[in-house]
Design a protein around this motif. Structure first.
Motif: not given
Lengths: 187, 268
Positions: A24, A109, A136, A141, A143, A147, A153, B255, B257
């Motif tokens: 991310r 997701r 974020c 995370e 986000r 998000d 993401s 971080r 996914v």
């Protein structure tokens, strides 16, 4: 086209960027991408205004008057363009122009491209509550508020621009020139 | 090689087989006697030849007839009967002959040595003048051109040697090339003899200039974009670091996914 981008080998990337692919993105990258998108939408809005003025002139040049848009009209048109622009880009390619420039991609997701409905909701949310992006930086995370709500993401996916593909194609051609024997096509 | 074979297969060439008249090549045949002296000598020689011819004929006939009898008589005298072999005239003559032969061989050896010494002392002074006289009187060049098959000699010599190797090993090529180049104005030669404009057009036609410009341009653009991305990436790290520090977080951020690296497109 996006499929080809995802199969670009990591050798194209700078060494410092290889480890972050698929992770991310942080606030700065997303702000830069957002800035590019805002600029794009602003150009679209102003272009629409100019186009509308020209159209008016062509339709009735004798009674032509410059269209008068209030600030609210510009904002409303800009918001509409923003929603349509973000929705279309995320639902089709998973990235906007700003995402392309910075090397980002919006995924669901499961790490796949978001569907049309999620893309629409996310586009509206981003256009109406852009400040949600700042979250974020606080989120563990990376986000934003959008998000978290939509469980999407924004990841790093650098080999995204046409420039990279041009480079890759050029390297492929140069490699082909170096082969002395018969080549076998890639599976 | 083929030329030498042709020469070998055609030995009857007129230039090789026909005899030459050397007197035509020699400029001066030599001194002659005066006519007043030459005529009496010729008359005397004619008379002597006329008288001598029958005498020689009669002598040859008598010798032909008397030779067998004389040979038998001579054998009888050399080896008479009832006389010991050692005391016979033939044995004595043989011994005398052997001794005389030894003496002659010794004398001949001395004479040969003396002759060699004499030649060594005389020839160096004599031969140059003699050769000079001969060369002055003879058209050596014409003689060689007429009598010697120069083409065949040259062909044979060239067939037997590697001229390239000879030139490489014996000739200072660098010096020659340097001297030649020093004496030439290459720029002027190229200007006058080479179609520079046409050559340049051919080169430009062969080179895909737009492709080269496109490659270099895309390379520069890609570097620029990547540098911008790296700056944004370091900005991300910096913001994350300070926020985590402000929030007193110890664990790093999550971080990743799930399945994000697969890049599978949704079919929604």
């Amino acid at each position: 086209m996006s499929e080809r981008m995802r199969h670009v080998p990591a050798e194209v990337l700078p060494p410092a960027a290889r480890d972050v692919q698929g992770l991310r993105a942080g606030l700065v990258s997303r702000l830069v991408a957002g800035g590019v998108d805002y600029a794009t939408v602003a150009i679209l809005t102003i272009g629409s205004y100019i186009g509308l003025a020209l159209l008016r002139f062509l339709i009735d040049p004798r009674n032509y008057r410059v269209p008068r848009w209030t600030f609210g009209t510009f904002v409303a048109v800009g918001l509409a363009f923003m929603v349509l622009y973000l929705w279309g880009c995320w639902a089709t390619y998973g990235r906007t122009v700003g995402n392309r420039v910075v090397g980002l991609r919006v995924v669901s997701r499961t790490g796949r491209r978001v569907n049309w409905f999620v893309a629409l909701i996310r586009a509206v949310a981003c256009a109406v509550v852009p400040i949600g992006l700042v979250w974020c930086a606080i989120s563990r995370e990376n986000r934003s508020l959008q998000d978290i709500v939509l469980r999407t993401s924004v990841i790093h996916d650098w080999p995204s621009s046409v420039v990279d593909l041009e480079i890759l194609n050029t390297q492929d051609r140069r490699l082909d020139l170096g082969h002395a024997g018969p080549t076998t096509p890639d599976a | 090689m083929s030329m030498s074979q042709e020469w070998v297969e055609a030995p009857t060439s007129p230039t090789v087989s026909e005899p030459r008249d050397l007197t035509a090549i020699i400029h001066e045949p030599g001194p002659k006697l005066p006519p007043g002296v030459q005529a009496p000598i010729d008359v005397a020689l004619g008379a002597a030849a006329t008288i001598a011819t029958p005498i020689v004929a009669v002598s040859k006939a008598a010798a032909y007839v008397a030779a067998p009898a004389a040979q038998v008589a001579w054998e009888f005298v050399k080896h008479p009967p009832l006389v010991p072999q050692a005391l016979s005239l033939g044995s004595m003559l043989d011994r005398l002959g052997d001794r005389g032969r030894h003496v002659r061989q010794a004398a001949t050896g001395d004479l040969a040595t003396a002759t060699t010494d004499t030649l060594d002392s005389v020839v160096p002074g004599l031969v140059p003048g003699l050769v000079g006289q001969v060369v002055d009187r003879v058209d050596v060049t014409g003689l060689v051109l007429d009598m010697v098959d120069i083409d065949r000699i040259v062909t044979s010599a060239l067939d037997g040697m590697d001229l390239t190797d000879v030139v490489i090993s014996r000739v200072d090529l660098d010096r020659i090339v340097t001297k030649v180049l020093d004496g030439m104005d290459l720029t002027e030669i190229v200007r006058t003899r080479v179609d520079v404009a046409g050559l340049a057009e051919d080169v430009i036609d062969d080179v895909d200039l737009p492709e080269i410009i496109r490659d270099s341009t895309t390379g520069v653009a890609a570097d620029f974009v990547n540098q911008g991305r790296l700056v944004a990436l370091s900005g991300d790290e910096l913001v994350n670091h300070w926020v985590d520090r402000f929030m007193l977080r110890r664990n790093s951020r999550r971080r990743d996914v799930p399945s994000s690296s697969t890049g599978q497109e949704s079919t929604s």
